[in-house]
Scaffold this motif. Structure first.
Motif, PDB file in Angstrom:
ATOM      1  N   ASN A 127       0.860  -1.184   0.000  1.00 20.43           N
ATOM      2  CA  ASN A 127       0.000   0.000   0.000  1.00 20.43           C
ATOM      3  C   ASN A 127       0.896   1.234   0.000  1.00 20.43           C
ATOM      4  O   ASN A 127       2.119   1.123   0.106  1.00 20.43           O
ATOM      5  CB  ASN A 127      -0.949  -0.011   1.202  1.00 20.43           C
ATOM      6  CG  ASN A 127      -0.198  -0.056   2.523  1.00 20.43           C
ATOM      7  OD1 ASN A 127       0.929   0.405   2.626  1.00 20.43           O
ATOM      8  ND2 ASN A 127      -0.824  -0.616   3.541  1.00 20.43           N
ATOM      9  N   GLY A 128       0.287   2.395  -0.125  1.00 25.59           N
ATOM     10  CA  GLY A 128       1.048   3.647  -0.209  1.00 25.59           C
ATOM     11  C   GLY A 128       2.051   3.856   0.905  1.00 25.59           C
ATOM     12  O   GLY A 128       3.223   4.141   0.642  1.00 25.59           O
ATOM     13  N   PRO A 129       1.652   3.728   2.167  1.00 24.17           N
ATOM     14  CA  PRO A 129       2.603   3.948   3.253  1.00 24.17           C
ATOM     15  C   PRO A 129       3.799   2.990   3.233  1.00 24.17           C
ATOM     16  O   PRO A 129       4.892   3.354   3.660  1.00 24.17           O
ATOM     17  CB  PRO A 129       1.754   3.739   4.519  1.00 24.17           C
ATOM     18  CG  PRO A 129       0.360   4.083   4.095  1.00 24.17           C
ATOM     19  CD  PRO A 129       0.266   3.602   2.666  1.00 24.17           C
ATOM     20  N   ALA A 130       3.619   1.789   2.704  1.00 26.83           N
ATOM     21  CA  ALA A 130       4.726   0.821   2.642  1.00 26.83           C
ATOM     22  C   ALA A 130       5.877   1.343   1.785  1.00 26.83           C
ATOM     23  O   ALA A 130       7.040   0.982   2.009  1.00 26.83           O
ATOM     24  CB  ALA A 130       4.231  -0.512   2.092  1.00 26.83           C
ATOM     25  N   LEU A 131       5.563   2.201   0.821  1.00 24.69           N
ATOM     26  CA  LEU A 131       6.594   2.705  -0.081  1.00 24.69           C
ATOM     27  C   LEU A 131       7.568   3.657   0.602  1.00 24.69           C
ATOM     28  O   LEU A 131       8.638   3.949   0.063  1.00 24.69           O
ATOM     29  CB  LEU A 131       5.955   3.389  -1.286  1.00 24.69           C
ATOM     30  CG  LEU A 131       5.050   2.505  -2.146  1.00 24.69           C
ATOM     31  CD1 LEU A 131       4.477   3.316  -3.300  1.00 24.69           C
ATOM     32  CD2 LEU A 131       5.779   1.282  -2.644  1.00 24.69           C
ATOM     33  N   ASN A 132       7.224   4.147   1.786  1.00 24.50           N
ATOM     34  CA  ASN A 132       8.098   5.070   2.513  1.00 24.50           C
ATOM     35  C   ASN A 132       9.159   4.369   3.349  1.00 24.50           C
ATOM     36  O   ASN A 132      10.053   5.021   3.884  1.00 24.50           O
ATOM     37  CB  ASN A 132       7.258   5.976   3.417  1.00 24.50           C
ATOM     38  CG  ASN A 132       6.360   6.886   2.603  1.00 24.50           C
ATOM     39  OD1 ASN A 132       6.743   7.385   1.555  1.00 24.50           O
ATOM     40  ND2 ASN A 132       5.138   7.071   3.070  1.00 24.50           N
ATOM     41  N   ARG A 133       9.078   3.048   3.460  1.00 20.93           N
ATOM     42  CA  ARG A 133      10.052   2.296   4.262  1.00 20.93           C
ATOM     43  C   ARG A 133      11.428   2.388   3.625  1.00 20.93           C
ATOM     44  O   ARG A 133      11.596   2.187   2.427  1.00 20.93           O
ATOM     45  CB  ARG A 133       9.620   0.830   4.362  1.00 20.93           C
ATOM     46  CG  ARG A 133      10.587  -0.046   5.150  1.00 20.93           C
ATOM     47  CD  ARG A 133      10.042  -1.450   5.333  1.00 20.93           C
ATOM     48  NE  ARG A 133       9.790  -2.157   4.094  1.00 20.93           N
ATOM     49  CZ  ARG A 133      10.667  -2.944   3.478  1.00 20.93           C
ATOM     50  NH1 ARG A 133      11.878  -3.127   3.972  1.00 20.93           N
ATOM     51  NH2 ARG A 133      10.325  -3.557   2.347  1.00 20.93           N
ATOM     52  N   VAL A 134      12.440   2.693   4.430  1.00 26.12           N
ATOM     53  CA  VAL A 134      13.817   2.760   3.942  1.00 26.12           C
ATOM     54  C   VAL A 134      14.335   1.337   3.747  1.00 26.12           C
ATOM     55  O   VAL A 134      14.259   0.512   4.660  1.00 26.12           O
ATOM     56  CB  VAL A 134      14.717   3.554   4.919  1.00 26.12           C
ATOM     57  CG1 VAL A 134      16.183   3.466   4.511  1.00 26.12           C
ATOM     58  CG2 VAL A 134      14.262   5.010   4.978  1.00 26.12           C
ATOM     59  N   VAL A 135      14.860   1.079   2.547  1.00 22.00           N
ATOM     60  CA  VAL A 135      15.379  -0.252   2.233  1.00 22.00           C
ATOM     61  C   VAL A 135      16.882  -0.271   2.018  1.00 22.00           C
ATOM     62  O   VAL A 135      17.481  -1.338   1.939  1.00 22.00           O
ATOM     63  CB  VAL A 135      14.666  -0.868   1.004  1.00 22.00           C
ATOM     64  CG1 VAL A 135      13.187  -1.097   1.291  1.00 22.00           C
ATOM     65  CG2 VAL A 135      14.854  -0.012  -0.238  1.00 22.00           C
ATOM     66  N   ASP A 136      17.498   0.911   1.914  1.00 18.55           N
ATOM     67  CA  ASP A 136      18.949   0.975   1.683  1.00 18.55           C
ATOM     68  C   ASP A 136      19.478   2.278   2.251  1.00 18.55           C
ATOM     69  O   ASP A 136      19.208   3.358   1.722  1.00 18.55           O
ATOM     70  CB  ASP A 136      19.239   0.887   0.185  1.00 18.55           C
ATOM     71  CG  ASP A 136      20.716   0.733  -0.129  1.00 18.55           C
ATOM     72  OD1 ASP A 136      21.565   0.932   0.771  1.00 18.55           O
ATOM     73  OD2 ASP A 136      21.022   0.412  -1.300  1.00 18.55           O
ATOM     74  N   GLU A 137      20.228   2.157   3.328  1.00 18.72           N
ATOM     75  CA  GLU A 137      20.776   3.343   3.985  1.00 18.72           C
ATOM     76  C   GLU A 137      22.166   3.715   3.489  1.00 18.72           C
ATOM     77  O   GLU A 137      22.769   4.667   3.994  1.00 18.72           O
ATOM     78  CB  GLU A 137      20.783   3.129   5.496  1.00 18.72           C
ATOM     79  CG  GLU A 137      19.384   3.042   6.067  1.00 18.72           C
ATOM     80  CD  GLU A 137      19.353   3.005   7.581  1.00 18.72           C
ATOM     81  OE1 GLU A 137      20.409   3.188   8.222  1.00 18.72           O
ATOM     82  OE2 GLU A 137      18.260   2.799   8.123  1.00 18.72           O
TER      83      GLU A 137
END
Length: 169
Positions: free
Chosen positions: A123-133
């Motif tokens: 969903n939309g909010p899931a796209l804000n998760r950082v996957v590569d710092e």
């Protein structure tokens, strides 16, 4: 359209473009290069599949199809099993050889299926998760998926161009 529907549509367009570029080609057609330094259709599709597999598996926290389903062994390429093709030399590109269009599409289709399973639940909010710092700014899931989509469409388009050039030869 919701988030998962947009992503499913985008990855579906990649699937169509890859099949259009590869379906019906012989191994020679898959490996032909427009010049000695150019990429082949086989390399382009293998590479875009490997990048999609690597990036989506990482984001989903699961093993890559390449390793989990034995595709690395089936392809038998002379590279480390984690190789994705990024930054490969022309001589390495030439080493990506497949026995048939069906084999190449088999791997790509397996990656596509796994990708759709993953993006179908987003969903939309899931796209804000950082996957590569390791980047500045850090890469979110949304940015990573858009990057995979853009790269895949570019390579699928390159494969289609090569196919067209080879057909006209």
């Amino acid at each position: 359209m919701n988030t998962s529907e947009v992503l499913t549509d985008a990855f579906g367009r990649i699937h169509e473009a890859v099949h259009d570029a590869v379906d019906g080609l012989t191994p020679d057609g898959l490996h032909d290069r427009l010049d000695p330094g150019a990429n082949s259709i086989a390399w382009l599709v293998w590479h875009l599949g490997r990048i999609q597999d690597d990036h989506v598996a990482d984001a989903a926290g699961r093993e890559q199809v390449w390793l989990a389903d034995g595709w690395s062994e089936r392809f038998g390429l002379p590279f480390d099993t984690n190789e994705t093709g990024y930054g490969q030399t022309s001589s390495q590109v030439a080493q990506v050889r497949v026995g048939s269009a069906e084999m190449l599409l088999g791997y790509f289709d397996a990656v596509h299926t796994r990708t759709l399973e993953y993006v179908g639940g987003l969903n939309g909010p899931a796209l804000n998760r950082v996957v590569d710092e390791s980047w500045a700014p850090p890469v979110t899931l949304g940015v990573r998926l858009v990057s995979v989509i853009a790269d895949s469409l570019q390579h699928a388009g390159q494969a289609a161009f090569i196919r067209g050039a080879l057909v006209r030869r």
